[in-house]
Design a protein around this motif. Structure first.
Motif, PDB file in Angstrom:
ATOM      1  N   PHE A 164       0.829  -1.197   0.000  1.00  0.00           N
ATOM      2  CA  PHE A 164       0.000   0.000   0.000  1.00  0.00           C
ATOM      3  C   PHE A 164       0.864   1.248   0.000  1.00  0.00           C
ATOM      4  O   PHE A 164       2.083   1.196   0.156  1.00  0.00           O
ATOM      5  CB  PHE A 164      -0.859   0.079   1.280  1.00  0.00           C
ATOM      6  CG  PHE A 164      -1.702  -1.099   1.577  1.00  0.00           C
ATOM      7  CD1 PHE A 164      -2.837  -1.379   0.837  1.00  0.00           C
ATOM      8  CD2 PHE A 164      -1.393  -1.927   2.646  1.00  0.00           C
ATOM      9  CE1 PHE A 164      -3.632  -2.463   1.145  1.00  0.00           C
ATOM     10  CE2 PHE A 164      -2.175  -3.009   2.961  1.00  0.00           C
ATOM     11  CZ  PHE A 164      -3.298  -3.285   2.196  1.00  0.00           C
ATOM     12  N   GLY A 165       0.143   2.379  -0.026  1.00  0.00           N
ATOM     13  CA  GLY A 165       0.734   3.645   0.335  1.00  0.00           C
ATOM     14  C   GLY A 165       0.714   3.806   1.848  1.00  0.00           C
ATOM     15  O   GLY A 165       0.421   2.872   2.594  1.00  0.00           O
ATOM     16  N   ARG A 166       0.985   5.020   2.295  1.00  0.00           N
ATOM     17  CA  ARG A 166       1.106   5.267   3.731  1.00  0.00           C
ATOM     18  C   ARG A 166      -0.186   4.965   4.479  1.00  0.00           C
ATOM     19  O   ARG A 166      -0.169   4.388   5.569  1.00  0.00           O
ATOM     20  CB  ARG A 166       1.511   6.717   3.979  1.00  0.00           C
ATOM     21  CG  ARG A 166       2.927   7.062   3.527  1.00  0.00           C
ATOM     22  CD  ARG A 166       3.210   8.545   3.751  1.00  0.00           C
ATOM     23  NE  ARG A 166       4.530   8.897   3.238  1.00  0.00           N
ATOM     24  CZ  ARG A 166       4.997  10.133   3.204  1.00  0.00           C
ATOM     25  NH1 ARG A 166       4.251  11.144   3.654  1.00  0.00           N
ATOM     26  NH2 ARG A 166       6.206  10.385   2.732  1.00  0.00           N
ATOM     27  N   ARG A 167      -1.321   5.395   3.933  1.00  0.00           N
ATOM     28  CA  ARG A 167      -2.576   5.216   4.663  1.00  0.00           C
ATOM     29  C   ARG A 167      -2.887   3.744   4.872  1.00  0.00           C
ATOM     30  O   ARG A 167      -3.219   3.324   5.977  1.00  0.00           O
ATOM     31  CB  ARG A 167      -3.740   5.887   3.930  1.00  0.00           C
ATOM     32  CG  ARG A 167      -5.078   5.654   4.622  1.00  0.00           C
ATOM     33  CD  ARG A 167      -6.223   6.385   3.967  1.00  0.00           C
ATOM     34  NE  ARG A 167      -6.042   7.816   4.022  1.00  0.00           N
ATOM     35  CZ  ARG A 167      -6.979   8.715   3.712  1.00  0.00           C
ATOM     36  NH1 ARG A 167      -8.188   8.291   3.320  1.00  0.00           N
ATOM     37  NH2 ARG A 167      -6.738   9.997   3.776  1.00  0.00           N
ATOM     38  N   GLY A 168      -2.801   2.969   3.831  1.00  0.00           N
ATOM     39  CA  GLY A 168      -3.095   1.543   3.971  1.00  0.00           C
ATOM     40  C   GLY A 168      -2.145   0.858   4.930  1.00  0.00           C
ATOM     41  O   GLY A 168      -2.560   0.020   5.742  1.00  0.00           O
ATOM     42  N   ALA A 169      -0.857   1.208   4.870  1.00  0.00           N
ATOM     43  CA  ALA A 169       0.120   0.614   5.779  1.00  0.00           C
ATOM     44  C   ALA A 169      -0.173   1.009   7.221  1.00  0.00           C
ATOM     45  O   ALA A 169      -0.053   0.193   8.141  1.00  0.00           O
ATOM     46  CB  ALA A 169       1.531   1.032   5.382  1.00  0.00           C
ATOM     47  N   PHE A 170      -0.555   2.283   7.427  1.00  0.00           N
ATOM     48  CA  PHE A 170      -0.878   2.742   8.778  1.00  0.00           C
ATOM     49  C   PHE A 170      -2.082   1.989   9.342  1.00  0.00           C
ATOM     50  O   PHE A 170      -2.057   1.517  10.490  1.00  0.00           O
ATOM     51  CB  PHE A 170      -1.159   4.242   8.769  1.00  0.00           C
ATOM     52  CG  PHE A 170      -1.713   4.745  10.069  1.00  0.00           C
ATOM     53  CD1 PHE A 170      -0.888   4.973  11.153  1.00  0.00           C
ATOM     54  CD2 PHE A 170      -3.079   4.964  10.211  1.00  0.00           C
ATOM     55  CE1 PHE A 170      -1.412   5.417  12.366  1.00  0.00           C
ATOM     56  CE2 PHE A 170      -3.611   5.413  11.404  1.00  0.00           C
ATOM     57  CZ  PHE A 170      -2.768   5.640  12.487  1.00  0.00           C
ATOM     58  N   LEU A 171      -3.132   1.868   8.572  1.00  0.00           N
ATOM     59  CA  LEU A 171      -4.333   1.181   9.067  1.00  0.00           C
ATOM     60  C   LEU A 171      -4.041  -0.295   9.342  1.00  0.00           C
ATOM     61  O   LEU A 171      -4.557  -0.865  10.305  1.00  0.00           O
ATOM     62  CB  LEU A 171      -5.469   1.328   8.048  1.00  0.00           C
ATOM     63  CG  LEU A 171      -6.001   2.753   7.848  1.00  0.00           C
ATOM     64  CD1 LEU A 171      -7.028   2.785   6.727  1.00  0.00           C
ATOM     65  CD2 LEU A 171      -6.597   3.289   9.144  1.00  0.00           C
ATOM     66  N   THR A 172      -3.205  -0.902   8.512  1.00  0.00           N
ATOM     67  CA  THR A 172      -2.811  -2.292   8.748  1.00  0.00           C
ATOM     68  C   THR A 172      -2.085  -2.431  10.080  1.00  0.00           C
ATOM     69  O   THR A 172      -2.389  -3.313  10.889  1.00  0.00           O
ATOM     70  CB  THR A 172      -1.904  -2.783   7.603  1.00  0.00           C
ATOM     71  OG1 THR A 172      -2.605  -2.679   6.362  1.00  0.00           O
ATOM     72  CG2 THR A 172      -1.498  -4.232   7.823  1.00  0.00           C
ATOM     73  N   ALA A 173      -1.111  -1.558  10.312  1.00  0.00           N
ATOM     74  CA  ALA A 173      -0.349  -1.614  11.565  1.00  0.00           C
ATOM     75  C   ALA A 173      -1.231  -1.278  12.764  1.00  0.00           C
ATOM     76  O   ALA A 173      -1.062  -1.849  13.853  1.00  0.00           O
ATOM     77  CB  ALA A 173       0.836  -0.657  11.489  1.00  0.00           C
TER      78      ALA A 173
END
Length: 561
Positions: A128-137
């Motif tokens: 993902f980009g930043r948003r998807g990676a953040f929500l995953t974490a």
């Protein structure tokens, strides 16, 4: 304005990697820290690890792992070294009673849990980009099972960190194949995670990566993509880290470590040796809805998405990460909820992928009804802990109830947001509910469950007595937490005759006697002409045996100063 608050918050957070990581650390600490120092040593595994690490400091033997006089050859030495180091630092800083302060032994697990969250963000950036990676974490930071493991002095939080480091590197190798080279940072993270994972829990990291690589290589009909990981250099690096201890323990124990670690512990889980943790296939599927809350039901709704898009490379990798190892865990008779923790980052990746493509939402069949599980977990915990507290102690967890109630209300609001198809707001509400639930359950409710704190109450009976003179034994109650809190020299006696003989041998001694053995113990005292003083009684509930206990504390203190 209200409708777009979650969107605005997310945009503010995702302006830089540093800001995102800082928010993730704060979110993780809010979920992991409540109760970190006040939760008693949780039998049985946690105090076994802590006690073995404490004995390393006592004996200055950092090769042989022991619990009292028994060799503890179940896992490699990695976590014991980490725990011993944090306690030694605590002692150097002047922390009183550092060696019996369980929070110090938990610090590697806390660091491992935070590392799991940050490495999940790093791994998800391959998808993902930043948003998807953040929500995953963030889904990992707030999931129940990582909250639990962050507070326990065991291997599992650190193993999860090592595993996601390895799988994040493997994902970059697979998804960027054709580029021919991986950044040095990715290679360093991959091989460091691999080496530490082996030193902490043996072959499990190899299983996660190996099964995924085998499935993907079969699909590709080639293993050439693995060469970008520079396997020969990486294996040399791994051997340089792990081999010194494996050689040292072989010299010290002969074949004992390998026969017990492989033959009894690992193969025993496959066979019938580990009978006390047996569960049928499907156990992890059912427990998942509690362990991965608040994201579990969203992940379940995303399952058809994973099947439909299974040939897309990012989805194929996530499925190769999850499915083979999950099937192995389901097939093995020995089952514990935390075993699948290293697979959950991949579950979070698929979930966020499905949400970002608008697959997950109230338009899915039965989704509106199914997502009632979002408030069900905090509501169930609120009711369950209140009932347990009333049953055990005749009171309610008054300090934790407000926070657990707020968590339930916020989770109910998250359900409403899902029904309104406001998925980003739903996720943020779930994160906030997880923080409140952590404060309520771990921060306060556990403090009121006094009947579960048997070992700390018994240990108080020997506080203030000279550790070099007083001798302590226990009859009937043999939990590892008592050894950790009372001391390595705590003696385990098997019957009333041994307990009475123990008192007769010393003028400064204490014995804890379970009520089941008390009649025999008193009879033996009469025969031996001993009249020990009954100091007090401790009653409570042993969660391991599932039974109430009533323990008398007898002492002979004529020789105590």
């Amino acid at each position: 304005m209200r409708r777009f608050s979650a969107e605005q918050l997310t945009r503010f957070v995702e302006r830089s990697h540093a800001r995102l990581c800082a928010v993730l650390v704060l979110l993780a600490l809010a979920c992991f820290l409540p109760g970190f120092t006040t939760l008693q040593p949780m039998d049985r595994d946690e105090p076994r690890y802590a006690q073995a690490s404490k004995q390393m400091l006592e004996t200055h033997d950092f090769v042989d792992v022991r619990f009292q006089d028994e060799a503890r050859y179940k896992k490699p030495v990695g976590i014991y070294w980490m725990q011993s180091a944090t306690v030694a630092i605590g002692e150097a800083l002047g922390i009183p009673e550092a060696r019996t302060t369980i929070a110090l032994y938990r610090l590697p697990s806390l660091f491992g849990a935070i590392a799991t969250v940050l490495l999940t963000y790093w791994a998800a950036l391959a998808f993902f980009g930043r948003r998807g990676a953040f929500l995953t974490a963030a889904l990992m930071a707030t999931c129940v099972i990582l909250m639990v493991e962050a507070r326990l002095a065991k291997t599992d939080a650190m193993l999860a960190a090592c595993s996601v480091a390895v799988m994040g590197g493997l994902a970059r190798a697979y998804l960027s194949r054709g580029a021919g080279v991986l950044p040095r940072r990715a290679l360093l993270i991959f091989w460091t995670g691999f080496a530490l994972g082996v030193l902490i829990k043996g072959p499990l990291v190899l299983m996660f990566a190996g099964l995924a690589a085998a499935v993907l290589s079969y699909q590709e009909r080639s293993t050439r993509w693995l060469l970008t990981l520079r396997p020969w250099l990486g294996l040399a690096f791994t051997l340089a880290i792990v081999m010194p201890w494996f050689v040292a323990i072989a010299i010290r124990s002969g074949t004992a470590f390998y026969s017990q670690a492989v033959g009894h512990d690992m193969l025993g889980k496959v066979g019938t040796a580990q009978k006390y943790h047996w569960a049928p296939p499907g156990f992890y599927l059912l427990s998942f809805f509690a362990t991965f809350w608040p994201g579990a039901i969203l992940a379940a709704i995303a399952v058809p998405f994973a099947w439909i898009h299974r040939k897309e490379e990012p989805v194929a990798f996530a499925l190769a990460w999850i499915v083979p190892s999950w099937l192995v865990f389901e097939a093995v008779p020995t089952k514990l909820p935390h075993y699948t923790l290293p697979l959950l980052p991949a579950v979070a990746i698929v979930t966020v992928m499905a949400i970002s493509r608008h697959f997950v939402g109230p338009h899915r069949p039965a989704a509106k009804l199914a997502t009632v599980l979002i408030p069900f977990i905090p509501v169930g915990l609120t009711i369950g802990l209140s009932a347990a507290n009333w049953s055990f102690d005749g009171t309610l967890p008054y300090r934790g109830l407000p926070f657990m109630t707020v968590a339930s209300v916020i989770a109910l609001y998250a359900w409403w947001l899902f029904i309104r198809n406001r998925m980003l707001s739903c996720l943020w509400a779930g994160f906030l509910a997880a923080i409140c639930l952590s404060i309520g359950v771990f921060g306060f409710a556990q403090l009121d469950l006094r009947s579960l704190k048997i070992s700390p109450t018994l240990a108080e009976a020997v506080q203030g007595l000279p550790s070099g003179k007083v001798r302590v034994a226990t009859l009937g109650y043999r939990e590892p937490s008592l050894v950790f809190l009372v001391g390595t020299k705590l003696e385990m006696v098997d019957n009333g005759a041994e307990a009475s003989a123990f008192l007769k041998q010393s003028d400064c001694s204490i014995v804890f006697v379970d009520k089941r053995f008390e009649v025999d113990f008193r009879a033996e005292n009469e025969r031996n002409g001993i009249i020990p003083a009954l100091s007090t009684r401790v009653s409570g509930f042993n969660i391991n045996s599932g039974k109430r206990v009533d323990i008398a504390i007898y002492s002979v203190d004529s020789g105590c100063p």
